[in-house]
Design an enzyme around this catalytic site. Structure first.
Site, PDB file in Angstrom:
ATOM      1  N   ASP A  23     -30.541 -33.363 -91.827  1.00  0.00           N
ATOM      2  CA  ASP A  23     -29.375 -33.893 -92.536  1.00  0.00           C
ATOM      3  C   ASP A  23     -28.317 -32.794 -92.643  1.00  0.00           C
ATOM      4  O   ASP A  23     -28.570 -31.743 -93.226  1.00  0.00           O
ATOM      5  CB  ASP A  23     -29.785 -34.359 -93.942  1.00  0.00           C
ATOM      6  CG  ASP A  23     -28.649 -35.040 -94.696  1.00  0.00           C
ATOM      7  OD1 ASP A  23     -27.532 -35.162 -94.138  1.00  0.00           O
ATOM      8  OD2 ASP A  23     -28.877 -35.451 -95.860  1.00  0.00           O
TER       9      ASP A  23
ATOM     10  N   GLY B 136     -31.999 -40.441-101.455  1.00  0.00           N
ATOM     11  CA  GLY B 136     -32.221 -39.949-102.813  1.00  0.00           C
ATOM     12  C   GLY B 136     -31.048 -39.109-103.272  1.00  0.00           C
ATOM     13  O   GLY B 136     -30.301 -38.565-102.453  1.00  0.00           O
TER      14      GLY B 136
ATOM     15  N   LYS C  86     -28.407 -45.872-100.079  1.00  0.00           N
ATOM     16  CA  LYS C  86     -28.461 -45.313-101.431  1.00  0.00           C
ATOM     17  C   LYS C  86     -27.706 -46.284-102.326  1.00  0.00           C
ATOM     18  O   LYS C  86     -26.483 -46.430-102.179  1.00  0.00           O
ATOM     19  CB  LYS C  86     -27.757 -43.951-101.497  1.00  0.00           C
ATOM     20  CG  LYS C  86     -28.540 -42.800-100.909  1.00  0.00           C
ATOM     21  CD  LYS C  86     -27.770 -41.506-101.042  1.00  0.00           C
ATOM     22  CE  LYS C  86     -28.470 -40.382-100.300  1.00  0.00           C
ATOM     23  NZ  LYS C  86     -27.587 -39.218-100.099  1.00  0.00           N
TER      24      LYS C  86
ATOM     25  N   GLU D 246     -28.891 -37.004 -89.629  1.00  0.00           N
ATOM     26  CA  GLU D 246     -28.164 -37.702 -90.692  1.00  0.00           C
ATOM     27  C   GLU D 246     -26.789 -37.074 -90.893  1.00  0.00           C
ATOM     28  O   GLU D 246     -26.665 -35.865 -91.026  1.00  0.00           O
ATOM     29  CB  GLU D 246     -29.012 -37.605 -91.969  1.00  0.00           C
ATOM     30  CG  GLU D 246     -28.522 -38.424 -93.143  1.00  0.00           C
ATOM     31  CD  GLU D 246     -29.473 -38.279 -94.346  1.00  0.00           C
ATOM     32  OE1 GLU D 246     -30.651 -37.891 -94.159  1.00  0.00           O
ATOM     33  OE2 GLU D 246     -29.023 -38.537 -95.469  1.00  0.00           O
TER      34      GLU D 246
ATOM     35  N   ASP E 212     -25.092 -41.637 -93.697  1.00  0.00           N
ATOM     36  CA  ASP E 212     -25.362 -41.626 -95.144  1.00  0.00           C
ATOM     37  C   ASP E 212     -24.011 -41.771 -95.853  1.00  0.00           C
ATOM     38  O   ASP E 212     -23.589 -42.887 -96.181  1.00  0.00           O
ATOM     39  CB  ASP E 212     -26.085 -40.312 -95.501  1.00  0.00           C
ATOM     40  CG  ASP E 212     -26.262 -40.086 -96.996  1.00  0.00           C
ATOM     41  OD1 ASP E 212     -25.797 -40.907 -97.791  1.00  0.00           O
ATOM     42  OD2 ASP E 212     -26.870 -39.061 -97.396  1.00  0.00           O
TER      43      ASP E 212
ATOM     44  N   SER F 224     -37.021 -34.079 -98.871  1.00  0.00           N
ATOM     45  CA  SER F 224     -35.829 -33.428 -98.343  1.00  0.00           C
ATOM     46  C   SER F 224     -35.896 -31.943 -98.683  1.00  0.00           C
ATOM     47  O   SER F 224     -36.011 -31.579 -99.854  1.00  0.00           O
ATOM     48  CB  SER F 224     -34.594 -34.083 -98.967  1.00  0.00           C
ATOM     49  OG  SER F 224     -33.426 -33.438 -98.540  1.00  0.00           O
TER      50      SER F 224
ATOM     51  N   ASN G 220     -25.037 -33.338 -93.849  1.00  0.00           N
ATOM     52  CA  ASN G 220     -24.017 -33.582 -94.882  1.00  0.00           C
ATOM     53  C   ASN G 220     -22.608 -33.218 -94.398  1.00  0.00           C
ATOM     54  O   ASN G 220     -21.881 -32.458 -95.042  1.00  0.00           O
ATOM     55  CB  ASN G 220     -24.344 -32.839 -96.182  1.00  0.00           C
ATOM     56  CG  ASN G 220     -25.536 -33.429 -96.911  1.00  0.00           C
ATOM     57  OD1 ASN G 220     -26.610 -32.819 -96.942  1.00  0.00           O
ATOM     58  ND2 ASN G 220     -25.390 -34.608 -97.463  1.00  0.00           N
TER      59      ASN G 220
ATOM     60  N   LYS H  71     -37.630 -33.854 -94.070  1.00  0.00           N
ATOM     61  CA  LYS H  71     -36.199 -33.805 -93.698  1.00  0.00           C
ATOM     62  C   LYS H  71     -35.700 -32.402 -93.987  1.00  0.00           C
ATOM     63  O   LYS H  71     -35.845 -31.899 -95.104  1.00  0.00           O
ATOM     64  CB  LYS H  71     -35.439 -34.850 -94.516  1.00  0.00           C
ATOM     65  CG  LYS H  71     -33.941 -34.651 -94.631  1.00  0.00           C
ATOM     66  CD  LYS H  71     -33.294 -35.926 -95.170  1.00  0.00           C
ATOM     67  CE  LYS H  71     -32.204 -35.636 -96.180  1.00  0.00           C
ATOM     68  NZ  LYS H  71     -31.601 -36.863 -96.716  1.00  0.00           N
ATOM     69  N   LEU H  72     -35.122 -31.783 -92.957  1.00  0.00           N
ATOM     70  CA  LEU H  72     -34.574 -30.435 -93.131  1.00  0.00           C
ATOM     71  C   LEU H  72     -33.062 -30.523 -93.252  1.00  0.00           C
ATOM     72  O   LEU H  72     -32.399 -31.157 -92.430  1.00  0.00           O
ATOM     73  CB  LEU H  72     -34.921 -29.552 -91.923  1.00  0.00           C
ATOM     74  CG  LEU H  72     -36.403 -29.350 -91.602  1.00  0.00           C
ATOM     75  CD1 LEU H  72     -36.549 -28.444 -90.370  1.00  0.00           C
ATOM     76  CD2 LEU H  72     -37.151 -28.754 -92.797  1.00  0.00           C
ATOM     77  N   LYS H  73     -32.527 -29.880 -94.272  1.00  0.00           N
ATOM     78  CA  LYS H  73     -31.069 -29.773 -94.391  1.00  0.00           C
ATOM     79  C   LYS H  73     -30.605 -28.746 -93.357  1.00  0.00           C
ATOM     80  O   LYS H  73     -31.223 -27.674 -93.230  1.00  0.00           O
ATOM     81  CB  LYS H  73     -30.696 -29.314 -95.798  1.00  0.00           C
ATOM     82  CG  LYS H  73     -30.943 -30.379 -96.861  1.00  0.00           C
ATOM     83  CD  LYS H  73     -29.933 -31.507 -96.742  1.00  0.00           C
ATOM     84  CE  LYS H  73     -30.036 -32.466 -97.918  1.00  0.00           C
ATOM     85  NZ  LYS H  73     -29.074 -33.578 -97.810  1.00  0.00           N
TER      86      LYS H  73
HETATM   87  O1  SMG Z   1     -33.446 -37.082-103.993  1.00  0.00           O
HETATM   88  O2  SMG Z   1     -34.856 -35.963-102.802  1.00  0.00           O
HETATM   89  C1  SMG Z   1     -33.715 -36.243-103.121  1.00  0.00           C
HETATM   90  C2  SMG Z   1     -32.579 -35.564-102.412  1.00  0.00           C
HETATM   91  C3  SMG Z   1     -32.393 -36.128-101.059  1.00  0.00           C
HETATM   92  O3  SMG Z   1     -31.260 -34.776 -99.500  1.00  0.00           O
HETATM   93  C4  SMG Z   1     -31.163 -35.587-100.376  1.00  0.00           C
HETATM   94  N1  SMG Z   1     -29.987 -36.069-100.804  1.00  0.00           N
HETATM   95  O4  SMG Z   1     -27.376 -36.165 -98.387  1.00  0.00           O
HETATM   96  O5  SMG Z   1     -29.189 -37.247 -98.486  1.00  0.00           O
HETATM   97  C5  SMG Z   1     -28.425 -36.407 -98.965  1.00  0.00           C
HETATM   98  C6  SMG Z   1     -28.726 -35.656-100.232  1.00  0.00           C
HETATM   99  C7  SMG Z   1     -27.643 -35.860-101.253  1.00  0.00           C
HETATM  100  C8  SMG Z   1     -27.857 -35.168-102.539  1.00  0.00           C
HETATM  101  S1  SMG Z   1     -27.816 -33.474-102.360  1.00  0.00           S
HETATM  102  C9  SMG Z   1     -27.785 -32.822-103.933  1.00  0.00           C
HETATM  103 MG    MG Z   2     -27.848 -37.323 -96.628  1.00  0.00          MG
END
Ligand code: SMG
Ligand code: MG
Length: 366
Positions: A189, A291, A263, A214, A239, A136, A191, A162-164
């Site tokens: 993703d 994660g 998760k 996501e 998610d 990620s 969020n 995975k790109l935020k």
């Molecule tokens: O554990 O590699 C990891 C982080 C994966 O992007 C990740 N997690 O929304 O999926 C999600 C985020 C939530 C935690 S962000 C601090």
């Molecule tokens: Mg997520």
């Protein structure tokens, strides 16, 4: 079993690089560690995935510690003898608190399995001995920095990127990474950073052949995701919205999601995770393991889950080096894009106590 002692420990572990998402920037991981000792002196370990602030979910580290101390542990103590399988039902009267409940249940399950000599992977029904790794990638300061970071992960062997994303950081970074890596499995993703009116904008991601988008919308907006799914071709993956088997079932029935990120911390533990996995297998819905920037303790347990047959997409189960200079366990090292599933009893790994003590910011025994 009965719990004779519980140790609650908060640790602070710096990240190798800041991790920026649409809700904030993490530079260090504060983690609540739980260790329980049962009546036969067997110890179980788990970490709580809540973050220091309630930004990803309503739960946060100190809140989880309080919930565990004030309500969850006293309830288990007053119950007497129980199996890990019964913990969720015993704690059910207390609403919410999935991350706190998951951590406690996992520590109990770890002790139970260590005593039986069974690995968590075997217990959960794993069919693989190694798990494909994705990574990620946070929101970068510039496209150039993103290209460099993604390049380092591709070189390391990660099998999915995975790109935020967030408004203002979406089409352009995706187009750039896709142009450099025309075939690499790629997903995004958000969020919850978008709103119902962003359907036409998000459809601009369709040409890039993404595995999924996501959690684009608010966690409570299941109907919004169902509407969005009719406006974009890229599959929607929930998610934050999936907090239980029931919510997974409902989101699938409403066609708000066609892929699910599981998760364990978010859904209340590994038993609930397996139930969601089983539902998705039955419905032919692909799942992958998310994660929460876990240490080696949480990662070990997630690898056991990700080894189940329905986990057909690479997860956010990256190597220790992606997160920390030094992990609290033996580091998880990626080989050819895979992490090995632990086989020793329970979660199959122990923390380095001396190192753990050196990064402890709060400790109490109950
Ligand atoms: O554990 O590699 C990891 C982080 C994966 O992007 C990740 N997690 O929304 O999926 C999600 C985020 C939530 C935690 S962000 C601090
Ligand atoms: Mg997520």
């Amino acid at each position: 079993m009965r719990i004779v002692k519980t140790e609650l420990r908060t640790i602070q572990l710096p990240l190798v690089r800041p991790f920026r998402t649409s809700f904030g920037t993490q530079t260090s991981r504060e983690v609540l560690m739980i260790s329980i000792i049962n009546e036969n002196g067997v110890r179980g370990w788990a970490e709580c995935v809540a973050m220091s602030e309630p930004l990803y979910s309503p739960e946060y580290t100190d809140g989880c510690r309080d919930l565990i101390k004030k309500f969850l542990l006293p309830k288990l103590h007053s119950h007497g003898d129980f199996l890990a399988e019964e913990v969720a039902e015993i704690l059910k009267p207390f609403l919410g608190g999935q991350m706190a409940k998951a951590a406690l249940e996992t520590a109990i399950l770890d002790a139970q399995l260590r005593e039986q000599g069974t690995s968590l992977a075997t217990f959960l029904g794993a069919t693989k001995d190694k798990v494909e790794c994705g990574v990620s990638v946070g929101i970068a300061r510039s496209i150039e920095e993103l290209v460099e970071e993604v390049g380092s992960y591709v070189e390391a062997g990660y099998r999915r990127i995975k790109l935020k994303i967030e408004p203002g950081w979406d089409i352009e970074p995706v187009a750039k990474i896709r142009s450099i890596y025309p075939t690499i499995p790629l997903q995004v993703d958000a969020n919850q950073a978008y709103s119902r009116s962003d359907g036409a904008h998000l459809a601009n991601l369709d040409p890039f052949n993404l595995l999924l988008i996501e959690q684009p919308l608010d966690e409570h907006d299941i109907l919004g995701h169902a509407i969005l799914a009719t406006q974009v071709k890229t599959p929607i993956c929930l998610d934050e919205s999936i907090i239980s088997l029931q919510s997974a079932h409902d989101a699938l029935a409403l066609k708000a999601t066609t892929v699910i990120n599981i998760k364990p911390g978010r859904v209340g533990g590994y038993f609930e995770s397996v139930k969601i996995h089983n539902l998705c297998m039955q419905e032919k819905i692909p799942v992958w393991c998310g994660g929460m920037l876990e240490t080696g303790i949480g990662r070990a347990a997630n690898l056991a889950l990700a080894a189940l047959p329905g986990f057909t997409l690479p997860g956010d189960t990256s190597a220790s080096a992606r997160y920390f200079k030094r992990d609290i366990t033996q580091p998880f090292v990626m080989e050819n894009g895979y992490l090995t599933v632990p086989t020793a009893p329970g979660i199959g790994i122990d923390p380095d106590i001396e190192f753990l003590e050196s990064i402890t910011t709060a400790y109490e025994e109950i």
